[in-house]
Design a protein around this motif. Sequence first.
Motif, PDB file in Angstrom:
ATOM      1  N   ALA A  62     -10.590  40.997  -3.991  1.00 51.90           N
ATOM      2  CA  ALA A  62      -9.251  41.023  -3.387  1.00 51.90           C
ATOM      3  C   ALA A  62      -8.111  40.989  -4.389  1.00 51.90           C
ATOM      4  CB  ALA A  62      -9.097  39.842  -2.409  1.00 51.90           C
ATOM      5  N   HIS A  63      -8.393  40.741  -5.675  1.00 51.37           N
ATOM      6  CA  HIS A  63      -7.276  40.593  -6.617  1.00 51.37           C
ATOM      7  C   HIS A  63      -6.511  41.905  -6.792  1.00 51.37           C
ATOM      8  CE1 HIS A  63     -10.226  42.258  -9.541  1.00 51.37           C
ATOM      9  NE2 HIS A  63      -9.145  42.694 -10.181  1.00 51.37           N
ATOM     10  N   ASP A  64      -7.195  43.024  -6.601  1.00 51.46           N
ATOM     11  CA  ASP A  64      -6.517  44.304  -6.743  1.00 51.46           C
ATOM     12  C   ASP A  64      -6.119  44.886  -5.383  1.00 51.46           C
ATOM     13  OD1 ASP A  64      -5.541  46.288  -8.543  1.00 51.46           O
ATOM     14  OD2 ASP A  64      -7.157  47.622  -7.903  1.00 51.46           O
TER      15      ASP A  64
ATOM     16  N   LEU B 136      -5.503  50.912 -13.841  1.00 50.33           N
ATOM     17  CA  LEU B 136      -6.227  49.845 -13.145  1.00 50.33           C
ATOM     18  C   LEU B 136      -6.430  48.656 -14.068  1.00 50.33           C
ATOM     19  CD1 LEU B 136      -7.823  48.775 -10.709  1.00 50.33           C
ATOM     20  CD2 LEU B 136      -9.826  50.008 -11.585  1.00 50.33           C
ATOM     21  N   LEU B 137      -6.805  48.932 -15.314  1.00 49.72           N
ATOM     22  CA  LEU B 137      -7.011  47.869 -16.293  1.00 49.72           C
ATOM     23  C   LEU B 137      -5.732  47.071 -16.505  1.00 49.72           C
ATOM     24  CD1 LEU B 137      -8.873  46.586 -18.475  1.00 49.72           C
ATOM     25  CD2 LEU B 137      -7.994  48.302 -20.055  1.00 49.72           C
ATOM     26  N   ASN B 138      -4.619  47.771 -16.678  1.00 49.94           N
ATOM     27  CA  ASN B 138      -3.335  47.094 -16.904  1.00 49.94           C
ATOM     28  C   ASN B 138      -2.898  46.303 -15.686  1.00 49.94           C
ATOM     29  OD1 ASN B 138      -3.138  48.119 -19.503  1.00 49.94           O
ATOM     30  ND2 ASN B 138      -2.023  49.942 -18.857  1.00 49.94           N
ATOM     31  N   ARG B 139      -3.157  46.837 -14.491  1.00 44.21           N
ATOM     32  CA  ARG B 139      -2.779  46.138 -13.262  1.00 44.21           C
ATOM     33  C   ARG B 139      -3.582  44.852 -13.105  1.00 44.21           C
ATOM     34  NH1 ARG B 139      -3.094  50.277 -10.206  1.00 44.21           N
ATOM     35  NH2 ARG B 139      -5.114  49.914  -9.226  1.00 44.21           N
ATOM     36  N   ARG B 140      -4.875  44.935 -13.366  1.00 42.63           N
ATOM     37  CA  ARG B 140      -5.718  43.744 -13.290  1.00 42.63           C
ATOM     38  C   ARG B 140      -5.297  42.712 -14.323  1.00 42.63           C
ATOM     39  NH1 ARG B 140     -11.841  46.303 -12.807  1.00 42.63           N
ATOM     40  NH2 ARG B 140     -11.751  46.834 -10.585  1.00 42.63           N
ATOM     41  N   ALA B 141      -5.067  43.174 -15.545  1.00 41.33           N
ATOM     42  CA  ALA B 141      -4.667  42.254 -16.616  1.00 41.33           C
ATOM     43  C   ALA B 141      -3.359  41.556 -16.280  1.00 41.33           C
ATOM     44  CB  ALA B 141      -4.551  43.015 -17.939  1.00 41.33           C
ATOM     45  N   ALA B 142      -2.406  42.291 -15.712  1.00 39.03           N
ATOM     46  CA  ALA B 142      -1.108  41.706 -15.360  1.00 39.03           C
ATOM     47  C   ALA B 142      -1.257  40.655 -14.268  1.00 39.03           C
ATOM     48  CB  ALA B 142      -0.145  42.803 -14.914  1.00 39.03           C
TER      49      ALA B 142
ATOM     50  N   GLY C  62       1.840  39.725  -5.832  1.00 41.32           N
ATOM     51  CA  GLY C  62       2.270  40.321  -7.089  1.00 41.32           C
ATOM     52  C   GLY C  62       1.671  39.612  -8.287  1.00 41.32           C
ATOM     53  N   ASN C  63       2.384  39.658  -9.410  1.00 40.56           N
ATOM     54  CA  ASN C  63       1.854  39.115 -10.662  1.00 40.56           C
ATOM     55  C   ASN C  63       2.373  37.726 -11.023  1.00 40.56           C
ATOM     56  OD1 ASN C  63       0.388  41.492 -11.061  1.00 40.56           O
ATOM     57  ND2 ASN C  63       2.058  42.449 -12.209  1.00 40.56           N
ATOM     58  N   ARG C  64       3.471  37.265 -10.404  1.00 42.87           N
ATOM     59  CA  ARG C  64       4.066  36.001 -10.836  1.00 42.87           C
ATOM     60  C   ARG C  64       4.334  35.023  -9.700  1.00 42.87           C
ATOM     61  NH1 ARG C  64       3.360  34.481 -15.790  1.00 42.87           N
ATOM     62  NH2 ARG C  64       5.079  33.016 -15.510  1.00 42.87           N
ATOM     63  N   ARG C  65       3.916  35.346  -8.514  1.00 43.93           N
ATOM     64  CA  ARG C  65       4.161  34.441  -7.391  1.00 43.93           C
ATOM     65  C   ARG C  65       2.959  33.512  -7.195  1.00 43.93           C
ATOM     66  NH1 ARG C  65       4.793  36.462  -1.154  1.00 43.93           N
ATOM     67  NH2 ARG C  65       4.640  34.420  -0.147  1.00 43.93           N
ATOM     68  N   PRO C  66       3.171  32.194  -7.210  1.00 44.90           N
ATOM     69  CA  PRO C  66       2.057  31.270  -6.960  1.00 44.90           C
ATOM     70  C   PRO C  66       1.500  31.457  -5.550  1.00 44.90           C
ATOM     71  CG  PRO C  66       3.952  30.120  -7.878  1.00 44.90           C
ATOM     72  CD  PRO C  66       4.433  31.478  -7.478  1.00 44.90           C
TER      73      PRO C  66
ATOM     74  N   LYS D  86      -1.101  42.834  -3.559  1.00 42.72           N
ATOM     75  CA  LYS D  86      -0.046  43.365  -2.693  1.00 42.72           C
ATOM     76  C   LYS D  86       0.808  42.255  -2.091  1.00 42.72           C
ATOM     77  CE  LYS D  86      -2.735  47.472  -1.456  1.00 42.72           C
ATOM     78  NZ  LYS D  86      -3.492  48.164  -0.381  1.00 42.72           N
ATOM     79  N   THR D  87       0.207  41.108  -1.826  1.00 46.57           N
ATOM     80  CA  THR D  87       0.925  40.022  -1.157  1.00 46.57           C
ATOM     81  C   THR D  87       1.707  39.158  -2.142  1.00 46.57           C
ATOM     82  OG1 THR D  87      -0.815  39.956   0.537  1.00 46.57           O
ATOM     83  CG2 THR D  87       0.692  38.065   0.420  1.00 46.57           C
TER      84      THR D  87
END
Length: 244
Positions: A197-199, A38-44, A207-211, A204-205
């Motif tokens: 909602a960030h997690d 969870l920590l890594n997912r939030r950080a990413a 991801g980590n790099r989509r504006p 889900k909508t």
Amino acid sequence: MKGLLSPSVIENLTVGVITSIITGLAVWSWAKLQTSQLLNRRAAFFGMSPKENCLIVINHDPRNQNAMAMGDVETLIEMVRLVDTINGKATIAKFDRILEPAGATTEFCIGGPSSNQRANVHLANFLPGIAFNDYIADNPHSLAILTKDRTYGYKKDQDEYAILARFFPEPEACPVILICGQTSKANHGAVHYLVKAHDGYLQKTFGNRRPFCVVVKLRSPLTYGVRSVQLVEDISKVAFVPKT
């Protein structure tokens, strides 16, 4: 002899204790793994690594450049708490005291263009499809958020909107998280939505790099508070394109 346990009883007790220890270690290891994931997912999602520094750019009260509205103080506290949940380190800077280029580090920029000049520049440079009307007393279009498709009007203490956006100034740059509300309460509501909602939906909508750029709304905030914030619309398709 009375009071002594038989070898079979001792064996069963030993097996039970060992089984309990193994089960406890397995549960602890699983919980630690889940927490780490969870920590890594939030950080990413926020383009950070644990222990890494990020920048929080604060705004001012539109009526007083030397003060912050109470709602924005609460927004800042919630933002610092969010950074702390991913073991990040926050550097807090006033909008007019930071010269760092956008994207050099993960940035959280709080406030609309009338209360945060850095947010105003971010909007002009990276979200040209959005405009904010200035505050004009007794003007029905005061503080409205505008896109080419829709107007999000301001009704004091009834409907208050904010945009929540994430963009990357350069392909390999760190993200800028922009929180621009019509009021300090709307800013606080947008950050509360980001926290919850960030997690979920946002991850889900987008991801980590989509504006992305979404509009959220507080309905009757004096009655329901900032936790009543709700998603109104995803305006990513128009926010990053200049209005024609």
